[in-house]
Write an enzyme that holds these catalytic residues in place. Structure first.
Site, PDB file in Angstrom:
ATOM      1  N   ASN A  11       0.872  -1.182   0.000  1.00 53.85           N
ATOM      2  CA  ASN A  11       0.000   0.000   0.000  1.00 53.85           C
ATOM      3  C   ASN A  11       0.905   1.227   0.000  1.00 53.85           C
ATOM      4  O   ASN A  11       1.486   1.570   1.016  1.00 53.85           O
ATOM      5  CB  ASN A  11      -0.882  -0.036   1.264  1.00 53.85           C
ATOM      6  CG  ASN A  11      -1.715   1.226   1.438  1.00 53.85           C
ATOM      7  OD1 ASN A  11      -1.792   2.058   0.526  1.00 53.85           O
ATOM      8  ND2 ASN A  11      -2.336   1.363   2.600  1.00 53.85           N
ATOM      9  N   TRP A  12       1.011   1.850  -1.171  1.00 56.59           N
ATOM     10  CA  TRP A  12       1.940   2.987  -1.300  1.00 56.59           C
ATOM     11  C   TRP A  12       1.382   4.255  -0.651  1.00 56.59           C
ATOM     12  O   TRP A  12       2.081   5.223  -0.496  1.00 56.59           O
ATOM     13  CB  TRP A  12       2.236   3.264  -2.765  1.00 56.59           C
ATOM     14  CG  TRP A  12       3.044   2.197  -3.457  1.00 56.59           C
ATOM     15  CD1 TRP A  12       3.367   0.950  -2.981  1.00 56.59           C
ATOM     16  CD2 TRP A  12       3.635   2.292  -4.762  1.00 56.59           C
ATOM     17  NE1 TRP A  12       4.124   0.283  -3.912  1.00 56.59           N
ATOM     18  CE2 TRP A  12       4.298   1.064  -5.018  1.00 56.59           C
ATOM     19  CE3 TRP A  12       3.661   3.288  -5.750  1.00 56.59           C
ATOM     20  CZ2 TRP A  12       4.991   0.833  -6.209  1.00 56.59           C
ATOM     21  CZ3 TRP A  12       4.343   3.039  -6.935  1.00 56.59           C
ATOM     22  CH2 TRP A  12       4.997   1.825  -7.157  1.00 56.59           C
ATOM     23  N   LYS A  13       0.099   4.260  -0.344  1.00 56.08           N
ATOM     24  CA  LYS A  13      -0.572   5.450   0.215  1.00 56.08           C
ATOM     25  C   LYS A  13      -0.323   6.654  -0.721  1.00 56.08           C
ATOM     26  O   LYS A  13      -0.257   6.461  -1.923  1.00 56.08           O
ATOM     27  CB  LYS A  13      -0.090   5.690   1.644  1.00 56.08           C
ATOM     28  CG  LYS A  13      -0.199   4.411   2.493  1.00 56.08           C
ATOM     29  CD  LYS A  13      -0.006   4.621   3.947  1.00 56.08           C
ATOM     30  CE  LYS A  13      -0.170   3.278   4.662  1.00 56.08           C
ATOM     31  NZ  LYS A  13      -0.108   3.397   6.105  1.00 56.08           N
ATOM     32  N   HIS A  98      -9.531   1.281   4.930  1.00 57.78           N
ATOM     33  CA  HIS A  98      -8.253   1.489   5.633  1.00 57.78           C
ATOM     34  C   HIS A  98      -8.465   2.481   6.772  1.00 57.78           C
ATOM     35  O   HIS A  98      -9.241   3.420   6.651  1.00 57.78           O
ATOM     36  CB  HIS A  98      -7.197   2.017   4.653  1.00 57.78           C
ATOM     37  CG  HIS A  98      -5.827   1.976   5.239  1.00 57.78           C
ATOM     38  ND1 HIS A  98      -5.376   2.942   6.110  1.00 57.78           N
ATOM     39  CD2 HIS A  98      -4.827   1.076   5.111  1.00 57.78           C
ATOM     40  CE1 HIS A  98      -4.147   2.624   6.488  1.00 57.78           C
ATOM     41  NE2 HIS A  98      -3.789   1.501   5.892  1.00 57.78           N
ATOM     42  N   GLU A 100      -6.780   4.845   7.765  1.00 53.69           N
ATOM     43  CA  GLU A 100      -6.505   6.250   7.433  1.00 53.69           C
ATOM     44  C   GLU A 100      -7.694   6.901   6.740  1.00 53.69           C
ATOM     45  O   GLU A 100      -7.765   8.131   6.645  1.00 53.69           O
ATOM     46  CB  GLU A 100      -5.217   6.347   6.595  1.00 53.69           C
ATOM     47  CG  GLU A 100      -3.997   6.126   7.479  1.00 53.69           C
ATOM     48  CD  GLU A 100      -2.774   5.569   6.764  1.00 53.69           C
ATOM     49  OE1 GLU A 100      -2.712   5.638   5.527  1.00 53.69           O
ATOM     50  OE2 GLU A 100      -1.872   5.065   7.468  1.00 53.69           O
ATOM     51  N   GLU A 171      -5.436  -4.761  10.671  1.00 55.96           N
ATOM     52  CA  GLU A 171      -4.384  -3.765  10.854  1.00 55.96           C
ATOM     53  C   GLU A 171      -4.653  -2.965  12.121  1.00 55.96           C
ATOM     54  O   GLU A 171      -5.479  -2.035  12.106  1.00 55.96           O
ATOM     55  CB  GLU A 171      -4.353  -2.801   9.664  1.00 55.96           C
ATOM     56  CG  GLU A 171      -4.053  -3.454   8.346  1.00 55.96           C
ATOM     57  CD  GLU A 171      -3.462  -2.453   7.346  1.00 55.96           C
ATOM     58  OE1 GLU A 171      -2.337  -2.659   6.922  1.00 55.96           O
ATOM     59  OE2 GLU A 171      -4.132  -1.451   7.047  1.00 55.96           O
ATOM     60  N   GLY A 177       2.630   2.274  10.684  1.00 56.47           N
ATOM     61  CA  GLY A 177       3.652   3.315  10.544  1.00 56.47           C
ATOM     62  C   GLY A 177       4.369   3.662  11.828  1.00 56.47           C
ATOM     63  O   GLY A 177       5.078   4.674  11.896  1.00 56.47           O
ATOM     64  N   SER A 215       3.343  -2.136  10.348  1.00 57.36           N
ATOM     65  CA  SER A 215       4.787  -2.216  10.612  1.00 57.36           C
ATOM     66  C   SER A 215       5.402  -3.561  10.234  1.00 57.36           C
ATOM     67  O   SER A 215       6.333  -4.028  10.891  1.00 57.36           O
ATOM     68  CB  SER A 215       5.087  -1.868  12.080  1.00 57.36           C
ATOM     69  OG  SER A 215       4.766  -0.502  12.319  1.00 57.36           O
ATOM     70  N   GLY A 236       2.806  -1.184   4.254  1.00 57.56           N
ATOM     71  CA  GLY A 236       2.823   0.238   3.908  1.00 57.56           C
ATOM     72  C   GLY A 236       4.244   0.695   3.606  1.00 57.56           C
ATOM     73  O   GLY A 236       4.783   0.437   2.533  1.00 57.56           O
ATOM     74  N   GLY A 237       4.867   1.338   4.595  1.00 53.54           N
ATOM     75  CA  GLY A 237       6.184   1.963   4.401  1.00 53.54           C
ATOM     76  C   GLY A 237       7.209   1.059   3.740  1.00 53.54           C
ATOM     77  O   GLY A 237       7.938   1.496   2.829  1.00 53.54           O
TER      78      GLY A 237
HETATM   79  P1  PGA Z   1       2.838   0.277   7.585  1.00 54.05           P
HETATM   80  O1  PGA Z   1       1.372   0.508   6.983  1.00 54.05           O
HETATM   81  O2  PGA Z   1       3.347  -1.019   7.002  1.00 54.05           O
HETATM   82  O3  PGA Z   1       3.637   1.470   7.129  1.00 54.05           O
HETATM   83  O4  PGA Z   1       2.705   0.206   9.061  1.00 54.05           O
HETATM   84  C1  PGA Z   1       0.495  -0.557   6.783  1.00 54.05           C
HETATM   85  C2  PGA Z   1      -0.803  -0.072   6.206  1.00 54.05           C
HETATM   86  O5  PGA Z   1      -1.256   1.023   6.547  1.00 54.05           O
HETATM   87  O6  PGA Z   1      -1.418  -0.761   5.372  1.00 54.05           O
END
Ligand code: PGA
Length: 255
Positions: A11-13, A98, A100, A171, A177, A215, A236-237
């Protein structure tokens, strides 16, 4: 989506301009040639890159997904992108719900009812769905995790879904993050619980893959991916660096 496990999704966001997205995708494809493996690998770049990266991925096994999808299929909905448009851009799946988007400080505040409507719309457009659920840090600390997840799941998941078109992603909001993760035992217990809930909610529930997200990185991927009811990871990251993301993919091969 192919049910080949493990399922590793990036997930590149809101990250990546055209040159960066192109370079990252090409590095992934090069790295995959050297690291044959089984399972499903996918990336979810920002919407602006979908059409471009669909061309880069053409002929490869890497799936292309979106990060959100509108409820309506077309019309006067400024800023929204519909499932039909995502399919047209080359997507085979989309992330929905998600945290976010559920808990955004700029007022998105998507409810589980809205998420369920989006899931229905995405499925009707022919997209597979990665449905995200997760508890906040306060809910975690209060020991409310399983109740919160049950409510989000029941309210976000349409009654009629088949295991081939839906993936659940657990999640914890406080793990996204932050570099923090639940313990292996906690993840195992939560996934076992979710497997049971899926079984009782939908007839094909036993076959719905459950990903862990929050994470995940190369250093902890093997341990997390070896947990019984963990069928993959939503990353994500660490999905923004080809080497790191490929190392997670590799960890899933041996887990
Ligand atoms: P993260 O994000 O791996 O940076 O913690 C995961 C996500 O939000 O899908």
């Amino acid at each position: 989506m192919s049910q080949a496990l493990p399922i590793i999704l990036g997930n590149w966001k809101m990250n990546g301009l055209r040159a960066e997205g192109d370079a990252l995708t090409r590095s992934l494809l090069r790295g995959l040639v050297e690291r044959q493996g089984s399972g499903t690998l996918g990336i979810c770049p920002p919407a602006t890159l979908l059409s471009t990266l669909a061309k880069v991925l053409d002929g490869s096994s890497v799936k292309l997904g979106a990060q959100d999808c509108a409820v309506e299929s077309e019309g006067a909905f400024t800023g929204d992108i519909s499932g039909r448009m995502l399919v047209d851009a080359g997507c085979s799946f989309t992330i929905l719900g998600h945290s976010e988007r559920r808990h955004d400080r700029h007022g998105r505040g998507e409810s589980s009812e809205l998420v369920r409507a989006k899931v229905g719309a995405a499925l009707s457009a022919g997209l597979d769905v990665v449905l995200c659920i997760g508890e906040t840090e306060a809910e975690w600390e209060a020991g409310e995790t399983l109740g919160v997840l049950d409510r989000q799941l029941e309210m976000s998941l349409p009654a009629q879904v088949s295991a081939e078109e839906i993936i659940l992603a657990y999640e914890p909001v406080w793990a996204i993050g932050t570099g923090k993760t639940p313990t292996i035992d906690d993840i195992a217990g939560t996934h076992r619980h979710l497997r049971g809930r899926l079984r009782s909610l939908v007839s094909s529930g036993a076959g719905i893959p459950i990903l862990y997200g929050g994470s995940v990185k190369a250093a902890n991927a093997a341990e997390i991916l070896s947990i019984d009811d963990v069928d993959g990871a939503l990353v994500g990251g660490a999905s923004l660096k080809a080497d790191e993301f490929l190392a997670i993919w590799q960890a899933g091969q041996t887990a």
